[in-house]
Enzyme design. Structure first.
Site, PDB file in Angstrom:
ATOM      1  N   GLU A  74       0.884  -1.175   0.000  1.00  0.00           N
ATOM      2  CA  GLU A  74       0.000   0.000   0.000  1.00  0.00           C
ATOM      3  C   GLU A  74       0.916   1.218   0.000  1.00  0.00           C
ATOM      4  O   GLU A  74       1.535   1.558   1.001  1.00  0.00           O
ATOM      5  CB  GLU A  74      -0.903  -0.050   1.241  1.00  0.00           C
ATOM      6  CG  GLU A  74      -2.079   0.887   1.170  1.00  0.00           C
ATOM      7  CD  GLU A  74      -1.806   2.207   1.874  1.00  0.00           C
ATOM      8  OE1 GLU A  74      -1.323   3.142   1.191  1.00  0.00           O
ATOM      9  OE2 GLU A  74      -2.089   2.301   3.077  1.00  0.00           O
TER      10      GLU A  74
ATOM     11  N   CYS B  36      -2.392   8.773   3.160  1.00  0.00           N
ATOM     12  CA  CYS B  36      -2.203   8.294   1.775  1.00  0.00           C
ATOM     13  C   CYS B  36      -3.470   8.508   0.958  1.00  0.00           C
ATOM     14  O   CYS B  36      -3.415   8.545  -0.266  1.00  0.00           O
ATOM     15  CB  CYS B  36      -1.866   6.819   1.761  1.00  0.00           C
ATOM     16  SG  CYS B  36      -0.450   6.436   2.740  1.00  0.00           S
TER      17      CYS B  36
HETATM   18  C1  SIN Z   1      -3.576   6.210   5.085  1.00  0.00           C
HETATM   19  O1  SIN Z   1      -4.093   6.965   4.302  1.00  0.00           O
HETATM   20  O2  SIN Z   1      -2.380   6.266   5.351  1.00  0.00           O
HETATM   21  C2  SIN Z   1      -4.477   5.199   5.753  1.00  0.00           C
HETATM   22  C3  SIN Z   1      -5.652   5.892   6.300  1.00  0.00           C
HETATM   23  C4  SIN Z   1      -6.920   5.087   6.240  1.00  0.00           C
HETATM   24  O3  SIN Z   1      -6.945   3.889   6.504  1.00  0.00           O
HETATM   25  O4  SIN Z   1      -7.930   5.721   5.954  1.00  0.00           O
END
Ligand code: SIN
Length: 486
Positions: A265, A299
């Site tokens: 991810e 992210c």
């Molecule tokens: C992320 O964006 O780093 C994870 C945040 C999420 O699970 O919404």
């Protein structure tokens, strides 16, 4: 049924946190043997806080043996026993939510109410997999041969290695670990060095819940020391990583030699598309959440705001008005919405993006005095850094578009493909956008789609594999096919 479940003996979390020195967690024990201790100051006060003992190569080997040895114990648990253990883990997380939230904020600077939300978010993954684990069914497949029975069942892939980031230090680890334990895979987690103690609190909850020793190990230390042991090891069967594209590609390459299963991810550059037929008030409210959660350091953060030209001026006005009301301050204060303590890399990126955009003709609306304050840029173009790269900070970059086709082209013109957002009240446009956006996740009139039951993951340079959701447990299982001649 064996007596796994809530255990009340041993230390409580408050006294565990009174330790001055923290270290890796192997076979249900914290190891603080290193002679050289590393200072772990409070990220908010910048004052001395804790010390960390970094793991040695031999201790990484011990963590590996510990995970390997736990494999059979985990595999012998029935789905109903695992269900109970997963619920118990969620219970301990919730029971200690205030303490854990404070540690998250002290480690990485997130506003305290968001840290509290993160603890509950992490717990929800354990709840989710508790419900999923008893619904993993094999198949009976009709055979073309009259004397054969074809069956499938699921087996755990084996010990896993997880590398997790600083921005959601508890929930990103919890999302991986809950799925792995549900599938009977023991794991070793290398937390980012910015926020290792919150991971130890997760280990504390897992131990308290009663999981077999070695089910979950935490390796705190330099990545070379840990990677050099775990990546070439044939005993590690899966690697899962949340973080940068470059590190993701490195882990993928290193996993190839021993053919490990991999989930990645890796960052995003999310478009947030507002059509003129959308409820503009709702779209503006949801943008505030999608943009400013964790002071823009997510992210899935809305990075490129595309607004249809006939509502452009009005939408910008709405966002400027809302952004002005955001309370910036000390993340330990309950009123704070944007933290004045962001990751060191955020300052550089925000400043560079604003400078580059202004040089190329963008208009600045808030004249922010610091990189952690909200800033809004309009007249942004695809040539600007703030369009091409993920800003990872509280900067709103807005540009306009005319047609659905133009919105799709602009949105897809990035190498990333994690989250995307669309605001419209037209069902046809909603479906067209959902079908056309090259992103793993699409929020339609929804600025916060993340949830334990929602498969999380990306395409293109944002990686592959899905965490949580109905498919999450299968990322840790392989199909065993059984052909029986009768
Ligand atoms: C992320 O964006 O780093 C994870 C945040 C999420 O699970 O919404």
């Amino acid at each position: 049924m064996r007596a796994y479940g809530l255990s009340t003996n041993g230390t409580n979390m408050q006294s565990f946190l009174e330790n001055e020195t923290f270290g890796s967690f192997i076979s249900n024990e914290m190891i603080t043997s290193s002679k050289e201790l590393v200072d772990h100051p409070c990220f908010v006060s910048k004052k001395p806080w804790k010390k960390c003992s970094y793991i040695t190569r031999n201790e990484v080997q011990e963590a590996l043996s510990s995970a390997k040895n736990a494999s059979n114990d985990l595999k012998s648990l029935t789905p109903y026993e695992k269900r109970q253990l997963l619920f118990a883990t969620a219970h301990h997380l919730r029971q200690n939510k205030d303490l854990i939230a404070e540690v998250i904020t002290r480690e990485m600077g997130k506003p305290i109410l968001e840290s509290l939300g993160e603890v509950l978010y992490a717990a929800s993954y354990f709840d989710w997999f508790a419900e999923e684990v008893v619904r993993v069914y094999g198949l009976s497949i009709p055979s073309r041969s009259p004397n054969k029975k074809l069956l499938t069942s699921y087996e755990p892939v084996g010990p896993c290695y997880f590398v997790t980031p600083w921005n959601f230090p508890l929930s990103m680890a919890g999302r991986k670990i809950s799925g792995a334990l549900a599938a009977s895979c023991p794991c070793i987690n290398k937390p980012c060095l910015e926020a290792p103690i919150s991971k130890l609190l997760l280990a504390y909850c897992i131990k308290k819940a009663g999981w077999p020793s070695g089910s979950f190990n935490v390796a705190i230390g330099e990545h070379d020391v840990i990677n050099e042991v775990l990546l070439p090891s044939k005993d590690i069967k899966k690697v899962s990583f949340t973080g940068s594209v470059s590190v993701g590609k490195y882990l993928y390459k290193e996993s190839a030699e021993t053919l490990k299963k991999v989930t990645l991810e890796l960052g995003g550059n999310a478009p947030f598309i507002v059509f003129s037929d959308a409820n503009q008030v709702k779209a503006a409210d949801e943008l505030i959440v999608a943009k400013f959660r964790n002071t823009g350091q997510t992210c899935v953060c809305a990075n490129r705001i595309l607004v249809q030209e006939d509502v452009y001026e009005d939408f910008v006005e709405k966002i400027v008005a809302r952004a002005k009301l955001l309370k910036v301050g000390n993340p330990l204060d309950k009123e704070t919405q944007l933290s004045m303590h962001t990751h060191p890399s955020t300052e550089k990126k925000v400043k560079a993006h604003i400078e580059d955009a202004i040089k190329q003709g963008a208009k600045r609306h808030l004249n922010s005095k610091a990189h952690y304050e909200p800033e809004i840029l309009t007249e942004v173009t695809p040539d600007m850094l703030c369009f091409k790269e993920e800003t990872f900070g509280p900067l709103v970059s807005i540009l306009s578009f005319k047609t659905v086709e133009e919105a799709i082209e602009l949105a897809n013109s990035t190498e990333y493909g994690l989250a995307s957002y669309v605001f419209t009240s037209n069902l046809k446009t909603a479906h067209k956008m959902a079908d056309s956006l090259d992103f793993g996740m699409v929020g339609i009139n929804d600025g916060l789609p993340s949830a334990a039951e929602f498969p999380f993951g990306g395409v293109k340079d944002s990686g592959f594999g899905r965490e949580g959701g109905p498919s999450g447990i299968y990322e840790f299982l392989y199909t065993k096919s059984i052909s029986m001649k009768l």
